[in-house]
Design a protein around this motif. Structure first.
Motif, PDB file in Angstrom:
ATOM      1  N   ALA A 243       2.153  -8.831   9.849  1.00  0.00           N
ATOM      2  CA  ALA A 243       2.961 -10.047  10.116  1.00  0.00           C
ATOM      3  C   ALA A 243       4.353  -9.730  10.289  1.00  0.00           C
ATOM      4  CB  ALA A 243       3.026 -10.881   8.773  1.00  0.00           C
ATOM      5  N   TYR A 244       4.763 -10.758  11.317  1.00  0.00           N
ATOM      6  CA  TYR A 244       6.275 -10.467  11.637  1.00  0.00           C
ATOM      7  C   TYR A 244       7.175 -11.942  11.116  1.00  0.00           C
ATOM      8  CZ  TYR A 244       5.681  -6.640  14.577  1.00  0.00           C
ATOM      9  OH  TYR A 244       5.288  -5.485  15.254  1.00  0.00           O
ATOM     10  N   PRO A 245       8.468 -11.736  10.453  1.00  0.00           N
ATOM     11  CA  PRO A 245       9.060 -10.506  10.500  1.00  0.00           C
ATOM     12  C   PRO A 245       8.497  -9.896   9.260  1.00  0.00           C
ATOM     13  CG  PRO A 245      10.282 -12.304   9.619  1.00  0.00           C
ATOM     14  CD  PRO A 245       8.990 -13.030  10.421  1.00  0.00           C
ATOM     15  N   VAL A 246       9.197  -8.969   8.796  1.00  0.00           N
ATOM     16  CA  VAL A 246       8.845  -8.227   7.586  1.00  0.00           C
ATOM     17  C   VAL A 246       8.635  -9.096   6.424  1.00  0.00           C
ATOM     18  CG1 VAL A 246       9.339  -6.199   5.779  1.00  0.00           C
ATOM     19  CG2 VAL A 246       9.959  -5.989   8.167  1.00  0.00           C
TER      20      VAL A 246
ATOM     21  N   THR B  25       2.911   0.561  13.156  1.00  0.00           N
ATOM     22  CA  THR B  25       2.986  -0.912  13.337  1.00  0.00           C
ATOM     23  C   THR B  25       2.940  -1.761  12.442  1.00  0.00           C
ATOM     24  OG1 THR B  25       0.655  -1.197  14.011  1.00  0.00           O
ATOM     25  CG2 THR B  25       1.946  -0.245  15.695  1.00  0.00           C
ATOM     26  N   TYR B  26       2.583  -1.316  11.123  1.00  0.00           N
ATOM     27  CA  TYR B  26       2.481  -2.065  10.040  1.00  0.00           C
ATOM     28  C   TYR B  26       3.713  -2.238   9.276  1.00  0.00           C
ATOM     29  CZ  TYR B  26      -2.620  -2.315  10.248  1.00  0.00           C
ATOM     30  OH  TYR B  26      -3.838  -2.558  10.726  1.00  0.00           O
ATOM     31  N   ALA B  27       4.057  -3.404   8.702  1.00  0.00           N
ATOM     32  CA  ALA B  27       5.187  -3.492   7.485  1.00  0.00           C
ATOM     33  C   ALA B  27       4.403  -2.945   6.469  1.00  0.00           C
ATOM     34  CB  ALA B  27       5.409  -5.035   7.525  1.00  0.00           C
ATOM     35  N   MET B  28       5.273  -2.237   5.754  1.00  0.00           N
ATOM     36  CA  MET B  28       4.800  -1.669   4.437  1.00  0.00           C
ATOM     37  C   MET B  28       5.535  -2.128   3.339  1.00  0.00           C
ATOM     38  SD  MET B  28       2.117   0.258   5.377  1.00  0.00           S
ATOM     39  CE  MET B  28       1.871   0.875   3.708  1.00  0.00           C
ATOM     40  N   GLY B  29       4.789  -2.375   2.349  1.00  0.00           N
ATOM     41  CA  GLY B  29       5.725  -3.112   1.141  1.00  0.00           C
ATOM     42  C   GLY B  29       5.330  -2.543  -0.281  1.00  0.00           C
ATOM     43  N   TRP B  30       6.270  -2.695  -1.285  1.00  0.00           N
ATOM     44  CA  TRP B  30       6.041  -2.215  -2.598  1.00  0.00           C
ATOM     45  C   TRP B  30       6.114  -3.589  -3.336  1.00  0.00           C
ATOM     46  CZ3 TRP B  30       4.191   1.984  -4.102  1.00  0.00           C
ATOM     47  CH2 TRP B  30       4.080   3.308  -3.555  1.00  0.00           C
ATOM     48  N   PHE B  31       5.243  -3.843  -4.185  1.00  0.00           N
ATOM     49  CA  PHE B  31       5.062  -5.016  -5.046  1.00  0.00           C
ATOM     50  C   PHE B  31       5.082  -4.324  -6.604  1.00  0.00           C
ATOM     51  CE2 PHE B  31       4.835  -8.615  -2.390  1.00  0.00           C
ATOM     52  CZ  PHE B  31       4.650  -7.936  -1.091  1.00  0.00           C
ATOM     53  N   ARG B  32       5.082  -5.153  -7.422  1.00  0.00           N
ATOM     54  CA  ARG B  32       4.675  -4.759  -8.980  1.00  0.00           C
ATOM     55  C   ARG B  32       4.427  -5.799  -9.917  1.00  0.00           C
ATOM     56  NH1 ARG B  32      11.030  -3.347 -10.804  1.00  0.00           N
ATOM     57  NH2 ARG B  32      11.833  -5.345 -10.896  1.00  0.00           N
ATOM     58  N   GLN B  33       3.894  -5.570 -10.944  1.00  0.00           N
ATOM     59  CA  GLN B  33       3.190  -6.530 -11.759  1.00  0.00           C
ATOM     60  C   GLN B  33       3.319  -5.998 -13.129  1.00  0.00           C
ATOM     61  OE1 GLN B  33      -0.862  -7.819 -10.665  1.00  0.00           O
ATOM     62  NE2 GLN B  33      -0.455  -9.909 -11.851  1.00  0.00           N
ATOM     63  N   ALA B  34       3.934  -6.514 -13.954  1.00  0.00           N
ATOM     64  CA  ALA B  34       3.995  -6.367 -15.335  1.00  0.00           C
ATOM     65  C   ALA B  34       3.376  -7.354 -16.336  1.00  0.00           C
ATOM     66  CB  ALA B  34       5.631  -6.798 -15.887  1.00  0.00           C
ATOM     67  N   PRO B  35       2.941  -6.644 -17.262  1.00  0.00           N
ATOM     68  CA  PRO B  35       1.852  -7.440 -18.135  1.00  0.00           C
ATOM     69  C   PRO B  35       2.212  -8.995 -18.324  1.00  0.00           C
ATOM     70  CG  PRO B  35       2.442  -5.414 -19.106  1.00  0.00           C
ATOM     71  CD  PRO B  35       3.247  -5.594 -18.073  1.00  0.00           C
ATOM     72  N   ASP B  36       1.184  -9.662 -18.087  1.00  0.00           N
ATOM     73  CA  ASP B  36       1.403 -11.237 -18.278  1.00  0.00           C
ATOM     74  C   ASP B  36       2.245 -11.853 -17.337  1.00  0.00           C
ATOM     75  OD1 ASP B  36       1.273 -10.736 -21.948  1.00  0.00           O
ATOM     76  OD2 ASP B  36      -0.348 -11.160 -20.380  1.00  0.00           O
ATOM     77  N   LYS B  37       2.782 -11.109 -15.971  1.00  0.00           N
ATOM     78  CA  LYS B  37       3.371 -11.556 -15.385  1.00  0.00           C
ATOM     79  C   LYS B  37       3.010 -11.628 -13.884  1.00  0.00           C
ATOM     80  CE  LYS B  37       8.136 -10.766 -17.296  1.00  0.00           C
ATOM     81  NZ  LYS B  37       9.582 -10.272 -16.984  1.00  0.00           N
ATOM     82  N   GLU B  38       3.413 -12.422 -12.905  1.00  0.00           N
ATOM     83  CA  GLU B  38       2.753 -12.502 -11.920  1.00  0.00           C
ATOM     84  C   GLU B  38       3.343 -11.170 -10.962  1.00  0.00           C
ATOM     85  OE1 GLU B  38       2.176 -17.133 -10.697  1.00  0.00           O
ATOM     86  OE2 GLU B  38       3.558 -16.059  -9.579  1.00  0.00           O
ATOM     87  N   ARG B  39       2.459 -10.901  -9.789  1.00  0.00           N
ATOM     88  CA  ARG B  39       2.836  -9.850  -8.851  1.00  0.00           C
ATOM     89  C   ARG B  39       4.160 -10.166  -7.975  1.00  0.00           C
ATOM     90  NH1 ARG B  39      -1.698  -6.612  -5.841  1.00  0.00           N
ATOM     91  NH2 ARG B  39      -2.455  -6.652  -8.072  1.00  0.00           N
ATOM     92  N   GLU B  40       5.115  -9.408  -8.127  1.00  0.00           N
ATOM     93  CA  GLU B  40       6.613  -9.751  -7.465  1.00  0.00           C
ATOM     94  C   GLU B  40       6.783  -8.607  -6.523  1.00  0.00           C
ATOM     95  OE1 GLU B  40       9.542  -9.782 -10.186  1.00  0.00           O
ATOM     96  OE2 GLU B  40       9.452  -7.617 -10.726  1.00  0.00           O
TER      97      GLU B  40
ATOM     98  N   GLY C 101       0.935 -12.995  -0.048  1.00  0.00           N
ATOM     99  CA  GLY C 101      -0.164 -13.658   0.688  1.00  0.00           C
ATOM    100  C   GLY C 101      -0.249 -13.252   2.033  1.00  0.00           C
ATOM    101  N   ARG C 102       1.030 -12.410   2.482  1.00  0.00           N
ATOM    102  CA  ARG C 102       1.035 -11.958   4.147  1.00  0.00           C
ATOM    103  C   ARG C 102       0.646 -10.451   4.009  1.00  0.00           C
ATOM    104  NH1 ARG C 102       5.566 -14.155   7.467  1.00  0.00           N
ATOM    105  NH2 ARG C 102       3.898 -14.344   8.812  1.00  0.00           N
ATOM    106  N   TYR C 103       0.127 -10.147   2.759  1.00  0.00           N
ATOM    107  CA  TYR C 103      -0.336  -8.625   3.107  1.00  0.00           C
ATOM    108  C   TYR C 103      -1.897  -8.485   2.792  1.00  0.00           C
ATOM    109  CZ  TYR C 103       4.390  -6.730   2.769  1.00  0.00           C
ATOM    110  OH  TYR C 103       5.738  -6.358   3.041  1.00  0.00           O
TER     111      TYR C 103
END
Length: 122
Positions: A99-102, A31-46, A107-109
């Protein structure tokens, strides 16, 4: 409560491939939306990619190269990364959201893994 553990990161040459896995514990994984994010050095998580059932969403920077998939029977989500570039180097995080939609914003994870390092050499 959902606990997430990523694996599969490593060092790869440019244009190579890696497959990341994220194993989830807890109930109602499907039932969960699953996501992948990444964070490079000195950058925000995207945002990288996310899915729930047949609804997928990708960042423009990875479209056509990365594929997100999941196996609900194994409580696992995958990120297949092809044609890797040095700019893909980052710590990759798996996340779960009710949360819906994906959702595509951090902040929504509500649940996050510890991350796995991906390094792409030129």
């Amino acid at each position: 409560q959902v606990q997430l553990v990523e694996s599969g990161g490593g060092l790869v040459q440019a244009w190579g491939s890696l497959r990341l896995s994220c194993a989830a514990s807890g109930r109602a994984f499907s039932t969960y939306a699953m996501g992948w994010f990444r964070q490079a050095p000195d950058k925000e998580r995207e945002f990288v990619a996310a899915m729930r059932r047949s609804d997928n969403n990708y960042a423009d920077s990875v479209k056509g190269r990365f594929t997100i998939s999941r196996d609900n029977a194994k409580n696992t989500v995958y990120l297949q990364m092809n044609s890797l570039k040095p700019e893909d180097t980052a710590v990759y995080y798996c996340a779960a959201s009710s949360a819906y939609p994906v959702p595509v914003t951090t902040g929504r994870y509500a649940y996050w893994g510890q991350g796995t390092q991906v390094t792409v050499s030129s």
